[in-house]
Design a protein around this motif. Structure first.
Motif, PDB file in Angstrom:
ATOM      1  N   GLY A  68       0.815  -1.505   0.025  1.00  0.00           N
ATOM      2  CA  GLY A  68       0.247  -0.007   0.128  1.00  0.00           C
ATOM      3  C   GLY A  68       0.885   1.351   0.173  1.00  0.00           C
ATOM      4  N   LYS A  69       2.113   1.235   0.240  1.00  0.00           N
ATOM      5  CA  LYS A  69       3.201   2.254   0.488  1.00  0.00           C
ATOM      6  C   LYS A  69       3.652   2.800  -1.098  1.00  0.00           C
ATOM      7  CE  LYS A  69       4.556   1.429   5.128  1.00  0.00           C
ATOM      8  NZ  LYS A  69       5.564   1.279   5.914  1.00  0.00           N
ATOM      9  N   PHE A  70       3.135   1.888  -1.782  1.00  0.00           N
ATOM     10  CA  PHE A  70       3.853   2.076  -3.321  1.00  0.00           C
ATOM     11  C   PHE A  70       2.640   2.204  -4.356  1.00  0.00           C
ATOM     12  CE2 PHE A  70       6.804  -0.639  -1.070  1.00  0.00           C
ATOM     13  CZ  PHE A  70       7.821  -0.227  -1.513  1.00  0.00           C
ATOM     14  N   PRO A  71       3.031   2.871  -5.536  1.00  0.00           N
ATOM     15  CA  PRO A  71       2.002   3.326  -6.573  1.00  0.00           C
ATOM     16  C   PRO A  71       1.482   2.044  -7.151  1.00  0.00           C
ATOM     17  CG  PRO A  71       4.182   4.362  -6.994  1.00  0.00           C
ATOM     18  CD  PRO A  71       4.439   3.497  -5.917  1.00  0.00           C
ATOM     19  N   ASP A  74       4.019   0.123  -9.414  1.00  0.00           N
ATOM     20  CA  ASP A  74       5.209  -0.277  -9.032  1.00  0.00           C
ATOM     21  C   ASP A  74       5.379  -1.748  -9.338  1.00  0.00           C
ATOM     22  OD1 ASP A  74       7.776   0.756  -7.219  1.00  0.00           O
ATOM     23  OD2 ASP A  74       6.942  -1.258  -6.265  1.00  0.00           O
ATOM     24  N   ILE A  75       6.708  -2.050  -9.957  1.00  0.00           N
ATOM     25  CA  ILE A  75       6.999  -3.364 -10.389  1.00  0.00           C
ATOM     26  C   ILE A  75       7.094  -4.432  -9.138  1.00  0.00           C
ATOM     27  CG2 ILE A  75       8.564  -5.159 -11.559  1.00  0.00           C
ATOM     28  CD1 ILE A  75       8.755  -2.656 -13.522  1.00  0.00           C
ATOM     29  N   PRO A  76       7.939  -4.147  -8.060  1.00  0.00           N
ATOM     30  CA  PRO A  76       8.094  -4.950  -6.859  1.00  0.00           C
ATOM     31  C   PRO A  76       6.584  -5.106  -6.256  1.00  0.00           C
ATOM     32  CG  PRO A  76       9.809  -3.381  -6.957  1.00  0.00           C
ATOM     33  CD  PRO A  76       8.867  -3.071  -7.953  1.00  0.00           C
ATOM     34  N   ASN A 122      12.051  -7.159   0.476  1.00  0.00           N
ATOM     35  CA  ASN A 122      12.266  -6.256  -0.693  1.00  0.00           C
ATOM     36  C   ASN A 122      11.331  -4.978  -0.778  1.00  0.00           C
ATOM     37  OD1 ASN A 122      14.277  -7.975  -1.576  1.00  0.00           O
ATOM     38  ND2 ASN A 122      12.728  -8.936  -3.019  1.00  0.00           N
ATOM     39  N   LEU A 123      10.198  -4.957  -0.036  1.00  0.00           N
ATOM     40  CA  LEU A 123       9.347  -3.805   0.062  1.00  0.00           C
ATOM     41  C   LEU A 123       9.581  -2.909   1.226  1.00  0.00           C
ATOM     42  CD1 LEU A 123       6.012  -5.686  -0.878  1.00  0.00           C
ATOM     43  CD2 LEU A 123       7.169  -4.073  -2.368  1.00  0.00           C
ATOM     44  N   GLY A 124      10.692  -3.167   1.894  1.00  0.00           N
ATOM     45  CA  GLY A 124      11.149  -2.272   2.939  1.00  0.00           C
ATOM     46  C   GLY A 124      11.073  -2.423   4.270  1.00  0.00           C
ATOM     47  N   ALA A 125      10.382  -3.634   4.595  1.00  0.00           N
ATOM     48  CA  ALA A 125      10.141  -4.078   6.044  1.00  0.00           C
ATOM     49  C   ALA A 125      11.332  -3.982   6.852  1.00  0.00           C
ATOM     50  CB  ALA A 125       9.373  -5.431   6.166  1.00  0.00           C
ATOM     51  N   GLU A 126      11.280  -3.585   8.181  1.00  0.00           N
ATOM     52  CA  GLU A 126      12.662  -3.584   8.949  1.00  0.00           C
ATOM     53  C   GLU A 126      12.655  -4.862   9.931  1.00  0.00           C
ATOM     54  OE1 GLU A 126      13.000  -0.048  11.505  1.00  0.00           O
ATOM     55  OE2 GLU A 126      11.903   1.008   9.928  1.00  0.00           O
ATOM     56  N   HIS A 127      13.604  -5.277   9.957  1.00  0.00           N
ATOM     57  CA  HIS A 127      13.909  -6.584  10.728  1.00  0.00           C
ATOM     58  C   HIS A 127      14.950  -6.299  11.924  1.00  0.00           C
ATOM     59  CE1 HIS A 127      12.463  -7.680   6.696  1.00  0.00           C
ATOM     60  NE2 HIS A 127      11.741  -8.574   7.387  1.00  0.00           N
ATOM     61  N   GLU A 128      14.729  -7.108  12.664  1.00  0.00           N
ATOM     62  CA  GLU A 128      15.779  -7.011  13.761  1.00  0.00           C
ATOM     63  C   GLU A 128      16.838  -8.096  13.635  1.00  0.00           C
ATOM     64  OE1 GLU A 128      13.655  -7.806  17.525  1.00  0.00           O
ATOM     65  OE2 GLU A 128      12.135  -6.304  16.984  1.00  0.00           O
TER      66      GLU A 128
END
Length: 128
Positions: A68-71, A74-76, A122-128
């Motif tokens: 939902g954060k991408f247009p 957006d290919i990915p 790939n969509l930018g989630a943060e990980h610990e």
């Protein structure tokens, strides 16, 4: 809230309740997909199938939030949408009655788990 507005978590990170453990998802999928993977027992494949189904059910909403954060073009994000559709389809399928059919079903679920984990990263989630 008086006006019925829904807000996200205070830190802005996607959350549907249970956190996604990408490394555990990858490890669980590898149990069935690695080149040197051993054939699991019937009990093991049943347990893995349930675990993989749960991982898919938890991952889909989080990946959807990230998408939902991408247009829309957006290919990915488009690839992630396709992955979600395939994962949902696989959740509706029932395994066959014998061990090889159950293993094949679990392997398909494992491929979806692995793909969802990659899209999550790939969509930018943060990980610990």
């Amino acid at each position: 809230m008086p006006n019925g507005t829904v807000t996200g978590p205070p830190d802005g990170k996607p959350s549907t309740g249970a956190p996604i453990d990408v490394e555990l998802m990858r490890e669980t999928a590898a149990r069935l997909l690695a080149e040197d993977a051993e054939l699991p027992s019937l009990e093991e494949v049943e347990t893995l199938t349930l675990r993989l189904r749960g991982m898919i059910m938890v991952a889909i909403p989080d990946v959807e939030i990230l998408i939902g954060k991408f247009p829309k073009d957006d290919i990915p994000a488009t690839c992630a949408r396709a992955c979600i559709g395939e994962a949902r389809m696989r959740l509706r399928l029932e395994p066959g009655g014998n061990l090889p059919q159950q293993v094949a079903h679990a392997q398909r679920l494992a491929r979806s788990v692995r793909a969802l984990a990659e899209h999550h990263v790939n969509l930018g989630a943060e990980h610990e």
